[in-house]
Design a protein around this motif. Structure first.
Motif, PDB file in Angstrom:
ATOM      1  N   GLU A 260       5.760  11.503  -3.742  1.00 56.76           N
ATOM      2  CA  GLU A 260       7.106  12.021  -4.020  1.00 56.76           C
ATOM      3  C   GLU A 260       8.119  11.645  -2.937  1.00 56.76           C
ATOM      4  OE1 GLU A 260       4.700  15.383  -2.040  1.00 56.76           O
ATOM      5  OE2 GLU A 260       4.376  13.767  -3.502  1.00 56.76           O
ATOM      6  N   ASP A 261       7.684  11.049  -1.858  1.00 54.97           N
ATOM      7  CA  ASP A 261       8.595  10.629  -0.798  1.00 54.97           C
ATOM      8  C   ASP A 261       9.413   9.406  -1.229  1.00 54.97           C
ATOM      9  OD1 ASP A 261       7.366  12.599   0.638  1.00 54.97           O
ATOM     10  OD2 ASP A 261       6.372  11.264   2.073  1.00 54.97           O
ATOM     11  N   LYS A 262      10.450   9.108  -0.449  1.00 55.13           N
ATOM     12  CA  LYS A 262      11.277   7.922  -0.670  1.00 55.13           C
ATOM     13  C   LYS A 262      11.253   7.070   0.603  1.00 55.13           C
ATOM     14  CE  LYS A 262      12.722  10.015  -4.464  1.00 55.13           C
ATOM     15  NZ  LYS A 262      12.197   9.648  -5.799  1.00 55.13           N
ATOM     16  N   VAL A 263      11.153   5.760   0.423  1.00 57.44           N
ATOM     17  CA  VAL A 263      11.132   4.832   1.550  1.00 57.44           C
ATOM     18  C   VAL A 263      12.287   3.838   1.391  1.00 57.44           C
ATOM     19  CG1 VAL A 263       9.848   2.980   2.686  1.00 57.44           C
ATOM     20  CG2 VAL A 263       8.655   5.040   1.918  1.00 57.44           C
TER      21      VAL A 263
ATOM     22  N   TRP B  63      11.972   8.106   4.403  1.00 58.64           N
ATOM     23  CA  TRP B  63      11.613   7.272   5.539  1.00 58.64           C
ATOM     24  C   TRP B  63      12.528   6.051   5.562  1.00 58.64           C
ATOM     25  CZ3 TRP B  63       7.103   8.909   8.269  1.00 58.64           C
ATOM     26  CH2 TRP B  63       6.352   9.889   7.619  1.00 58.64           C
ATOM     27  N   ILE B  64      12.888   5.587   6.750  1.00 58.74           N
ATOM     28  CA  ILE B  64      13.738   4.402   6.860  1.00 58.74           C
ATOM     29  C   ILE B  64      13.079   3.402   7.801  1.00 58.74           C
ATOM     30  CG2 ILE B  64      15.138   5.398   8.720  1.00 58.74           C
ATOM     31  CD1 ILE B  64      17.561   3.900   7.469  1.00 58.74           C
TER      32      ILE B  64
ATOM     33  N   TYR C 134       0.787  -1.238   0.000  1.00 53.71           N
ATOM     34  CA  TYR C 134       0.000   0.000   0.000  1.00 53.71           C
ATOM     35  C   TYR C 134       0.820   1.290   0.000  1.00 53.71           C
ATOM     36  CZ  TYR C 134      -4.006  -2.996   0.969  1.00 53.71           C
ATOM     37  OH  TYR C 134      -4.983  -3.962   0.890  1.00 53.71           O
ATOM     38  N   CYS C 135       2.133   1.213   0.185  1.00 54.55           N
ATOM     39  CA  CYS C 135       2.945   2.433   0.263  1.00 54.55           C
ATOM     40  C   CYS C 135       2.853   3.227  -1.035  1.00 54.55           C
ATOM     41  CB  CYS C 135       4.398   2.069   0.549  1.00 54.55           C
ATOM     42  SG  CYS C 135       5.498   3.498   0.607  1.00 54.55           S
ATOM     43  N   PRO C 136       2.537   4.528  -0.969  1.00 54.80           N
ATOM     44  CA  PRO C 136       2.414   5.336  -2.184  1.00 54.80           C
ATOM     45  C   PRO C 136       3.755   5.828  -2.729  1.00 54.80           C
ATOM     46  CG  PRO C 136       1.957   6.699  -0.280  1.00 54.80           C
ATOM     47  CD  PRO C 136       2.193   5.307   0.241  1.00 54.80           C
ATOM     48  N   SER C 137       4.823   5.665  -1.943  1.00 50.17           N
ATOM     49  CA  SER C 137       6.121   6.237  -2.286  1.00 50.17           C
ATOM     50  C   SER C 137       7.013   5.216  -2.998  1.00 50.17           C
ATOM     51  CB  SER C 137       6.832   6.712  -1.014  1.00 50.17           C
ATOM     52  OG  SER C 137       5.974   7.465  -0.181  1.00 50.17           O
ATOM     53  N   LYS C 138       8.079   5.708  -3.607  1.00 45.59           N
ATOM     54  CA  LYS C 138       9.079   4.835  -4.205  1.00 45.59           C
ATOM     55  C   LYS C 138       9.823   4.107  -3.095  1.00 45.59           C
ATOM     56  CE  LYS C 138      12.888   4.902  -7.574  1.00 45.59           C
ATOM     57  NZ  LYS C 138      13.666   5.767  -8.507  1.00 45.59           N
ATOM     58  N   ILE C 139       9.950   2.782  -3.224  1.00 46.73           N
ATOM     59  CA  ILE C 139      10.577   1.970  -2.183  1.00 46.73           C
ATOM     60  C   ILE C 139      11.916   1.425  -2.662  1.00 46.73           C
ATOM     61  CG2 ILE C 139      10.377  -0.091  -0.739  1.00 46.73           C
ATOM     62  CD1 ILE C 139       7.381   0.219  -0.793  1.00 46.73           C
ATOM     63  N   TYR C 140      12.930   1.598  -1.822  1.00 44.66           N
ATOM     64  CA  TYR C 140      14.258   1.030  -2.028  1.00 44.66           C
ATOM     65  C   TYR C 140      14.442  -0.075  -0.985  1.00 44.66           C
ATOM     66  CZ  TYR C 140      15.063   5.503  -4.434  1.00 44.66           C
ATOM     67  OH  TYR C 140      14.973   6.600  -5.258  1.00 44.66           O
TER      68      TYR C 140
ATOM     69  N   LEU D  67       5.318  -9.178  -3.030  1.00 39.80           N
ATOM     70  CA  LEU D  67       5.556  -7.885  -3.656  1.00 39.80           C
ATOM     71  C   LEU D  67       7.018  -7.533  -3.454  1.00 39.80           C
ATOM     72  CD1 LEU D  67       2.749  -7.469  -1.606  1.00 39.80           C
ATOM     73  CD2 LEU D  67       2.374  -5.866  -3.479  1.00 39.80           C
ATOM     74  N   SER D  68       7.571  -6.740  -4.353  1.00 41.03           N
ATOM     75  CA  SER D  68       8.984  -6.360  -4.271  1.00 41.03           C
ATOM     76  C   SER D  68       9.128  -4.845  -4.322  1.00 41.03           C
ATOM     77  CB  SER D  68       9.772  -6.979  -5.436  1.00 41.03           C
ATOM     78  OG  SER D  68       9.724  -8.381  -5.406  1.00 41.03           O
ATOM     79  N   PRO D  69      10.214  -4.307  -3.773  1.00 33.89           N
ATOM     80  CA  PRO D  69      10.479  -2.872  -3.870  1.00 33.89           C
ATOM     81  C   PRO D  69      10.704  -2.425  -5.319  1.00 33.89           C
ATOM     82  CG  PRO D  69      11.815  -3.900  -2.157  1.00 33.89           C
ATOM     83  CD  PRO D  69      11.212  -5.004  -2.949  1.00 33.89           C
ATOM     84  N   ASP D  70      10.653  -1.110  -5.540  1.00 38.98           N
ATOM     85  CA  ASP D  70      10.910  -0.551  -6.875  1.00 38.98           C
ATOM     86  C   ASP D  70      12.378  -0.683  -7.249  1.00 38.98           C
ATOM     87  OD1 ASP D  70       8.171   0.745  -7.325  1.00 38.98           O
ATOM     88  OD2 ASP D  70       8.789   1.638  -5.425  1.00 38.98           O
ATOM     89  N   VAL D  71      13.241  -0.453  -6.265  1.00 34.12           N
ATOM     90  CA  VAL D  71      14.692  -0.587  -6.447  1.00 34.12           C
ATOM     91  C   VAL D  71      15.204  -1.528  -5.365  1.00 34.12           C
ATOM     92  CG1 VAL D  71      16.911   0.604  -6.528  1.00 34.12           C
ATOM     93  CG2 VAL D  71      14.851   1.758  -7.357  1.00 34.12           C
TER      94      VAL D  71
END
Length: 463
Positions: A167-170, A148-149, A115-121, A184-188
């Motif tokens: 626009e946030d980064k996680v 966010w970490i 559900y996270c709306p941000s880009k996930i690393y 599910l997997s992160p974007d990066v």
């Protein structure tokens, strides 16, 4: 494809939810789900007397039910959702029966990924993931991004999901436990390396590797995965990727694709996309492994970080707590805390940072892995102090293949550290780098490192 969190809120309202394990990630989750209108029951193996009155009172205010004790999972039925702590396998009989009865078994991390709306690393690996995660977080944060970490470090983020924006980064550090059942997997994604680890939990090495693969298995063609080319296991993952691949390597003569599109070291300098970034002496933290940690983090953040930001972080970043952390010097004897080193390969990486022989303190909880790799640091160890469940295994390895290192074993951590200090010589380095987990004698590696530092403070105060 990320889903709208509004759907989750609608679906989970008034549902019967089980929270299994009062771990660090589940306390904020309990409060969050309570606000969403869930009917919560908390399950934990510990008896009720192990919880403080304030904890019990806070949960009573939320009308939470409790099931405590060694047979706690016998009562986990008729729940709509079951949120489990990562340390409990999801294939145990109780969960299998609950699943057959219609329960959705999930975790804080899986719902965040959904559900996270941000880009996930996402960062995983057997070694170096905490440092790489911290570097990546600092690169993004200092480039002006709201970052966010979470995951294995930081704050459990699912309870903060309504505060996150597109626009946030996680940035998430992800263990094999957390990745084991995600779909599910992160974007990066970054995989720092793979070596034997947690074989007390996983059925075998294949299961451990397959859990790590989940960090990229569900990516799409817009995703990126960063792999360690020098690790044969991670390097082999390239053919399984759905998205783009970037690699990092120690070898500047490696294949052309790594030179053009990845990162490599040449003459003690880091190159990314075939452009010089910095020299090893520009780094505040030492060790070639930290050059590679920076390489992976930079590859993940391109083009969202600037060259000037990278240079500043390289000069300022002093590492993570309990990772080769300088503690103090007493009478010209130097103490370093590397309590986070829970595998032989982590300990080897730390030993490589020093240019002299070290008095090494090792041993701890047994993860059913081999300690033979420590023999590669034979010429870096002046004296070996051993403690914990693995002390005999490490002792036997060194005694079988090496006879010139003095080995001492202890049952008491306080007495061990004091003995090491009293018998050290001027300018000796005493390093706690256990090559083992901490759970036999301590709550976690932080507790182990803090106890080590407290003993050193006591020694200093007595002078």
């Amino acid at each position: 494809m990320r889903q709208d969190f509004k759907n989750f809120k609608t679906n989970i309202k008034n549902k019967h939810v089980a929270i299994v394990g009062l771990g660090i990630s589940n306390i904020p989750l309990i409060n969050f789900l309570s606000k969403l209108g869930c009917k919560i029951t908390l399950f934990d193996r510990k008896e009720i007397e192990n919880f403080s009155n304030s904890e019990i009172k806070s949960f009573n205010k939320l009308n939470i039910k409790f099931v405590f004790g060694k047979n706690y999972l016998n009562y986990i039925n008729n729940f709509d959702y079951i949120f489990k702590t990562p340390s409990i396998r999801s294939d145990i009989l109780e969960f299998e029966n609950a699943r057959k009865n219609g329960s959705i078994i999930t975790s804080e991390i899986e719902e965040l990924l959904r559900y996270c709306p941000s880009k996930i690393y996402g960062i995983t690996g057997s070694d170096g993931k905490t440092t790489t995660t911290s570097i990546l977080y600092n690169l993004l944060k200092n480039s002006g991004h709201k970052t966010w970490i979470g995951g294995n470090i930081g704050f459990p983020l699912f309870s903060k999901i309504e505060e996150m924006h597109e626009e946030d980064k996680v940035v998430l550090e992800l263990s094999s436990f957390q990745l084991m059942n995600v779909t599910l997997s992160p974007d990066v994604s970054i995989i720092t390396n793979i070596s034997p680890n947690h074989l007390d939990y996983h059925k075998d090495m294949d299961e451990y590797i397959n859990c790590k693969k989940n960090i990229f298995k569900f990516q799409n063609d817009n995703s990126i995965t960063i792999l360690n080319r020098d690790c044969s296991i991670t390097n082999s993952f390239e053919k399984e990727l759905n998205g783009r691949c970037r690699k990092f390597s120690l070898d500047h003569t490696c294949d052309e694709d790594v030179i053009k599109n990845g990162a490599y070291l040449k003459n003690d300098e880091l190159y990314v996309l075939n452009q010089r970034i910095f020299h090893k002496d520009d780094l505040k933290i030492k060790g070639v492994h930290n050059m590679l940690n920076f390489a992976a983090a930079i590859l993940a953040t391109i083009p969202d970080t600037s060259y000037s930001t990278i240079k500043n972080i390289a000069k300022e970043f002093s590492g993570v707590k309990h990772r080769n952390e300088f503690v103090d010097t007493i009478n010209n004897i130097h103490f370093y805390n590397d309590s986070i080193a829970s595998t032989p390969t982590r300990t080897l990486a730390t030993l490589s940072c020093f240019d002299k022989k070290i008095i090494l303190i090792a041993g701890g909880y047994d993860k059913n892995i081999s300690y033979a790799p420590l023999l590669n640091a034979h010429d870096k160890i002046k004296k070996l102090y051993l403690i914990g469940a693995t002390k005999q295994k490490i002792h036997d390895i060194f005694r079988k293949y090496s006879s010139d290192i003095e080995i001492l074993t202890f049952d008491n951590f306080n007495k061990l550290v004091i003995h090491a200090y009293k018998n050290a010589e001027e300018n000796d380095i005493i390093l706690l780098s256990p090559a083992s987990a901490s759970f036999d004698m301590f709550k976690n590696f932080e507790d182990r490192g803090d106890k080590f530092k407290k003993i050193i403070q006591t020694i200093k105060a007595s002078k």
